[in-house]
Write an enzyme that holds these catalytic residues in place. Structure first.
Site, PDB file in Angstrom:
ATOM      1  N   ARG A  51       0.797  -1.219   0.000  1.00  0.00           N
ATOM      2  CA  ARG A  51       0.000   0.000   0.000  1.00  0.00           C
ATOM      3  C   ARG A  51       0.836   1.279   0.000  1.00  0.00           C
ATOM      4  O   ARG A  51       0.575   2.207  -0.783  1.00  0.00           O
ATOM      5  CB  ARG A  51      -0.902   0.079   1.249  1.00  0.00           C
ATOM      6  N   THR A  52       1.799   1.366   0.892  1.00  0.00           N
ATOM      7  CA  THR A  52       2.488   2.650   1.069  1.00  0.00           C
ATOM      8  C   THR A  52       3.253   3.029  -0.199  1.00  0.00           C
ATOM      9  O   THR A  52       3.110   4.131  -0.725  1.00  0.00           O
ATOM     10  CB  THR A  52       3.426   2.582   2.286  1.00  0.00           C
ATOM     11  N   ARG A 101      11.356   3.876   3.475  1.00  0.00           N
ATOM     12  CA  ARG A 101      10.979   2.894   4.514  1.00  0.00           C
ATOM     13  C   ARG A 101      12.231   2.095   4.855  1.00  0.00           C
ATOM     14  O   ARG A 101      12.952   1.643   3.961  1.00  0.00           O
ATOM     15  CB  ARG A 101       9.888   1.947   4.021  1.00  0.00           C
ATOM     16  N   HIS A 129       4.931   5.865  11.483  1.00  0.00           N
ATOM     17  CA  HIS A 129       4.471   5.741  10.086  1.00  0.00           C
ATOM     18  C   HIS A 129       3.500   6.908   9.857  1.00  0.00           C
ATOM     19  O   HIS A 129       2.288   6.741   9.758  1.00  0.00           O
ATOM     20  CB  HIS A 129       3.784   4.390   9.917  1.00  0.00           C
TER      21      HIS A 129
HETATM   22  N1   CP Z   1      -0.173   0.044   5.827  1.00  0.00           N
HETATM   23  C1   CP Z   1       1.028  -0.245   5.303  1.00  0.00           C
HETATM   24  O1   CP Z   1       2.054   0.328   5.695  1.00  0.00           O
HETATM   25  O2   CP Z   1       1.008  -1.231   4.359  1.00  0.00           O
HETATM   26  P1   CP Z   1       2.252  -1.699   3.499  1.00  0.00           P
HETATM   27  O3   CP Z   1       3.235  -2.362   4.471  1.00  0.00           O
HETATM   28  O4   CP Z   1       1.717  -2.649   2.481  1.00  0.00           O
HETATM   29  O5   CP Z   1       2.883  -0.488   2.904  1.00  0.00           O
END
Ligand code: CP
Length: 302
Positions: A51-52, A101, A129
């Site tokens: 997602r991010t 990240r 986050h």
């Molecule tokens: N919510 C979130 O950080 O999802 P991802 O780890 O898929 O980016």
């Protein structure tokens, strides 16, 4: 907010949260605004993400910008021994904004101190986050019509879950009552409870899940963060501590919504997905609008 990095959610004031929410609403209504023409955003992901990374990249593309970077640090010169220091020094000359990240807490702050462009922390270990938190605030506001005086149940891995740490700090600006529901091994760390104590905010710590659902405006479920455990037996012991099932939502408030930063493993049964109180997929969609708002604001375009 121009050129200001977003490393901790406390880097932004309450007024800045509200400004991002207002801009996100604008992007939800008018998503394809070509304001990023000629701009390059670097996404440096030293940890996996769906997602991010993809919502940041989608946000850039929708605004007419371009993306460089990596989703697997094994494809970069880090495998040849390059340091994070050197990587950031180089990449910050190639772009207008860095999204990073990293598994180490503090890595994003380190990057923000080295880079000559603004940096967004897309998750640093179990620490923070903040862009997730801004999309959580947007989701809470959209579903509740307010951010003030809400009751939030945070459920699951409150020790390693960075999203709950950032969300607690942001929602503490809005007279929230928190209930922390976790196994003993995964309790909310002391520093966050101390933070609430200093602000005079109410919270409780409990193990009972089902008995507390009726009081919630928001149930914020979290995954047990397998990748942060040093002891695999402890992970096995705690991984299924709380599993939300559709039937358990009977008797909850009509306006209550279930949020989860995702990915989920076992903690929300798929039978919950059809319940109108399940909001986590829309929450993930909101990530695009909120990240458009953050990027546009940071680059001084809004
Ligand atoms: N919510 C979130 O950080 O999802 P991802 O780890 O898929 O980016």
């Amino acid at each position: 907010m121009k050129n200001k990095s977003l490393v901790s959610i406390t880097d932004y004031s309450k007024e800045e949260y509200l400004r991002i929410l207002s801009l996100a609403d604008e992007f939800e209504n008018y998503p394809n605004q070509s304001i990023l023409k000629g701009k390059v955003v670097a996404t440096l992901f030293f940890e996996p993400s769906t997602r991010t990374r993809l919502s940041f990249e989608s946000a850039v593309l929708k605004m007419g910008g371009r993306v460089i970077g990596f989703s697997d640090s094994n494809s970069s010169s880090i495998t040849k021994g390059e340091t994070l220091y050197d990587t950031i020094k180089i990449v910050s000359n190639y772009c207008d904004l860095i999204v990073i990240r990293h598994p180490l807490e503090g890595a994003a702050r380190f990057a923000s101190e080295l880079a000559n462009v603004p940096v967004i922390n897309a998750g640093d270990g179990a620490n923070q986050h903040p862009s997730q938190t801004l999309l959580d605030l947007y989701s809470i506001f959209k579903t509740q019509g307010t951010l003030d005086n809400l009751t939030i149940l945070m459920v699951g891995d409150l020790k390693y879950g960075r999203t709950v740490h950032s969300l607690l700090m942001a929602m503490s600006q809005f007279q929230t009552t928190f209930h922390f529901i976790s196994p003993d091994e995964l309790k909310m760390p002391e520093e966050y409870k101390y933070y609430l104590n200093c602000l005079g905010l109410k919270y409780s710590e409990q193990k009972d899940f089902a008995g507390n659902l009726a009081i919630a405006d928001i149930i914020y479920m979290t995954r047990v963060q397998k990748e942060r455990f040093s002891d695999p037996i402890e992970y096995e012991r705690t991984k299924n501590a709380y599993i939300l099932k559709n039937k358990m939502l009977d008797g909850t408030k009509d306006t209550m919504r279930v949020l989860h930063p995702l990915p989920r493993v076992n903690e929300i049964d798929q039978d919950v997905d059809v319940n109108p109180k399940a909001y986590y997929f829309t929450q993930a969609l909101n990530g695009i609008y909120v990240r458009q708002a953050i990027i546009a604001s940071m680059l001084g375009l809004k």
